[in-house]
Design a protein around this motif. Structure first.
Motif, PDB file in Angstrom:
ATOM      1  N   SER A 269      40.299 -64.802 -62.369  1.00 20.52           N
ATOM      2  CA  SER A 269      41.712 -64.696 -62.735  1.00 20.52           C
ATOM      3  C   SER A 269      41.939 -64.811 -64.245  1.00 20.52           C
ATOM      4  O   SER A 269      42.776 -64.094 -64.803  1.00 20.52           O
ATOM      5  CB  SER A 269      42.540 -65.744 -61.985  1.00 20.52           C
ATOM      6  N   VAL A 270      41.171 -65.703 -64.907  1.00 18.43           N
ATOM      7  CA  VAL A 270      41.341 -65.820 -66.358  1.00 18.43           C
ATOM      8  C   VAL A 270      40.771 -64.582 -67.048  1.00 18.43           C
ATOM      9  O   VAL A 270      41.304 -64.102 -68.051  1.00 18.43           O
ATOM     10  CB  VAL A 270      40.691 -67.125 -66.879  1.00 18.43           C
ATOM     11  N   GLN A 271      39.709 -64.028 -66.460  1.00 14.15           N
ATOM     12  CA  GLN A 271      39.154 -62.785 -67.004  1.00 14.15           C
ATOM     13  C   GLN A 271      40.228 -61.687 -67.001  1.00 14.15           C
ATOM     14  O   GLN A 271      40.405 -60.981 -67.992  1.00 14.15           O
ATOM     15  CB  GLN A 271      37.953 -62.347 -66.163  1.00 14.15           C
TER      16      GLN A 271
ATOM     17  N   SER B  67      43.720 -73.365 -72.027  1.00 13.51           N
ATOM     18  CA  SER B  67      44.257 -72.646 -73.186  1.00 13.51           C
ATOM     19  C   SER B  67      44.728 -73.634 -74.257  1.00 13.51           C
ATOM     20  O   SER B  67      44.751 -73.315 -75.440  1.00 13.51           O
ATOM     21  CB  SER B  67      45.399 -71.733 -72.756  1.00 13.51           C
TER      22      SER B  67
ATOM     23  N   ALA C 194      43.482 -62.178 -66.930  1.00 15.23           N
ATOM     24  CA  ALA C 194      44.564 -62.580 -67.836  1.00 15.23           C
ATOM     25  C   ALA C 194      44.226 -62.220 -69.285  1.00 15.23           C
ATOM     26  O   ALA C 194      45.109 -61.921 -70.081  1.00 15.23           O
ATOM     27  CB  ALA C 194      44.829 -64.075 -67.701  1.00 15.23           C
TER      28      ALA C 194
ATOM     29  N   VAL D  60      33.795 -69.197 -70.462  1.00 15.83           N
ATOM     30  CA  VAL D  60      34.464 -69.039 -69.178  1.00 15.83           C
ATOM     31  C   VAL D  60      33.407 -68.454 -68.247  1.00 15.83           C
ATOM     32  O   VAL D  60      32.918 -67.346 -68.468  1.00 15.83           O
ATOM     33  CB  VAL D  60      35.686 -68.096 -69.272  1.00 15.83           C
TER      34      VAL D  60
ATOM     35  N   ASP E  97      35.711 -70.008 -63.508  1.00 14.54           N
ATOM     36  CA  ASP E  97      36.707 -69.001 -63.107  1.00 14.54           C
ATOM     37  C   ASP E  97      36.198 -68.286 -61.849  1.00 14.54           C
ATOM     38  O   ASP E  97      35.692 -67.176 -61.909  1.00 14.54           O
ATOM     39  CB  ASP E  97      36.904 -68.002 -64.257  1.00 14.54           C
TER      40      ASP E  97
ATOM     41  N   GLU F   8      48.130 -68.666 -70.818  1.00 17.62           N
ATOM     42  CA  GLU F   8      47.935 -70.057 -70.399  1.00 17.62           C
ATOM     43  C   GLU F   8      47.007 -70.139 -69.205  1.00 17.62           C
ATOM     44  O   GLU F   8      47.133 -69.366 -68.256  1.00 17.62           O
ATOM     45  CB  GLU F   8      49.281 -70.677 -70.033  1.00 17.62           C
ATOM     46  N   PHE F   9      46.059 -71.053 -69.278  1.00 18.82           N
ATOM     47  CA  PHE F   9      45.172 -71.304 -68.143  1.00 18.82           C
ATOM     48  C   PHE F   9      44.592 -72.699 -68.260  1.00 18.82           C
ATOM     49  O   PHE F   9      44.623 -73.308 -69.332  1.00 18.82           O
ATOM     50  CB  PHE F   9      44.043 -70.257 -68.083  1.00 18.82           C
TER      51      PHE F   9
ATOM     52  N   LEU G  28      41.068 -74.325 -66.588  1.00 17.13           N
ATOM     53  CA  LEU G  28      39.920 -74.153 -65.693  1.00 17.13           C
ATOM     54  C   LEU G  28      39.166 -75.471 -65.546  1.00 17.13           C
ATOM     55  O   LEU G  28      38.991 -76.202 -66.520  1.00 17.13           O
ATOM     56  CB  LEU G  28      38.978 -73.071 -66.238  1.00 17.13           C
TER      57      LEU G  28
END
Lengths: 140, 175
Positions: B129-131, B58, B133, B99, B125, B43-44, B46
């Protein structure tokens, strides 16, 4: 000053001005990349964890040692999660879930890593066996 | 020879040489693959970074249609090489979201103006952080997300012309 040397000086100045090919972004490092946590106990815990996490882009270094931008972001991630109350074990598990055991310098015992853990014991036993046998032979 | 055991160290030595030689001739693959293949997309949410282009969450995935999630940045040279291939994929009907890692609005806008814009949405991003995740370890990387919101395929590095067929097949097979 002759032509040759003035030309080389100009070249040297130009080389100084030349920007290296940027492989890094132009954003500053994340807040916690190079800043310690205020609570020394938590900082120590984060530090211990960072020393056992592999920098993904440098691979031979821990994220505590690496100057890579991604290592900085990983340090920030570790510190943020420790500040938020997670234990270092939980943070390590979170990363292993994403990158596999490879990201950790503290490999767990599994069928793949078993030789790594068992080989020293086996070799030590073998050495002891050879030593006792050769000592016995001498006594005769 | 009365004691054949004497040959054991010699044989062991040559075995070691053979192992070292073979590792030297074919070095191990050091690519760090994501362990998230087959897992639901983490879950994210951005924020947007380019005017007129929505951010990325997400929740935008898993709506019955497979999508390509491209992890990229305006400061990444291989991403420039990948841009025309992404345009080609978009033309082939592959929906693409981006992203943007550690990027700034103006730099990204200039990048898109120069190299083309295949993205439906782009999320910013700034701290990777999403990278993390996603289990991604560099730019560019691309993930095929299936219609249920699961990560089904990872492509590390820039997508080259030769990889287009593989990516299209992965997207087609990911309802």
């Amino acid at each position: 000053m002759n032509m040759q040397s003035s030309r080389s000086i100009v070249l040297a100045i130009l080389l100084l001005l030349a920007a290296p090919a940027a492989a890094d972004s132009n954003l500053p490092p994340a807040r916690y990349a190079n800043m310690q946590i205020a609570d020394p106990a938590k900082e120590a815990e984060a530090r211990r964890l960072m020393e056992t996490l592999r920098c993904l882009v440098c691979q031979g270094q821990s994220i505590a040692d690496s100057d890579a931008e991604m290592a900085g972001d990983m340090r920030a991630l570790v510190r943020q999660r420790i500040v938020a109350g997670e234990t270092s074990g939980e943070v390590r598990q979170w990363l292993i879930q994403r990158y596999g055991d490879y990201v950790s310098y503290d490999p767990p015992l599994s069928p793949v890593t078993a030789p790594l853990w068992l080989a020293p014991l086996i070799l030590l036993g073998l050495g002891g066996l050879i030593a006792t046998r050769s000592f016995k032979r001498k006594r005769r | 020879m009365k004691r054949p055991l004497l040959w054991v160290p010699v044989l062991a030595f040559f075995a070691l040489i053979a192992v070292l030689a073979s590792e030297l001739l074919s070095p191990a693959d050091r690519t760090v693959r994501s362990a998230m293949i087959g897992q639901p997309l983490p879950e994210f949410a951005l924020t947007a970074i380019v005017p007129g282009k929505p951010g990325l969450a997400s929740a935008d995935f898993g709506k019955g249609q497979p999508r390509l999630l491209n992890v990229f940045a305006s400061w990444c040279a291989p991403c420039i090489a990948e841009a025309p291939i992404l345009m080609q994929l978009k033309a082939a009907g592959v929906p693409i979201d981006g992203v943007a890692i550690r990027d700034t609005g103006p730099a990204l806008q200039a990048f898109l103006a120069r190299n083309g814009d295949p993205f439906d949405r782009i999320g910013s991003d700034p701290d990777s952080s999403v990278q993390f995740a996603l289990g991604s370890s560099g730019v560019p990387e691309s993930f095929v997300i299936d219609g249920q919101g699961r990560i089904v395929h990872q492509h590390i590095g820039d997508i080259k012309a030769d990889d287009v067929a593989v990516i299209i097949a992965a997207v087609k097979g990911a309802q």
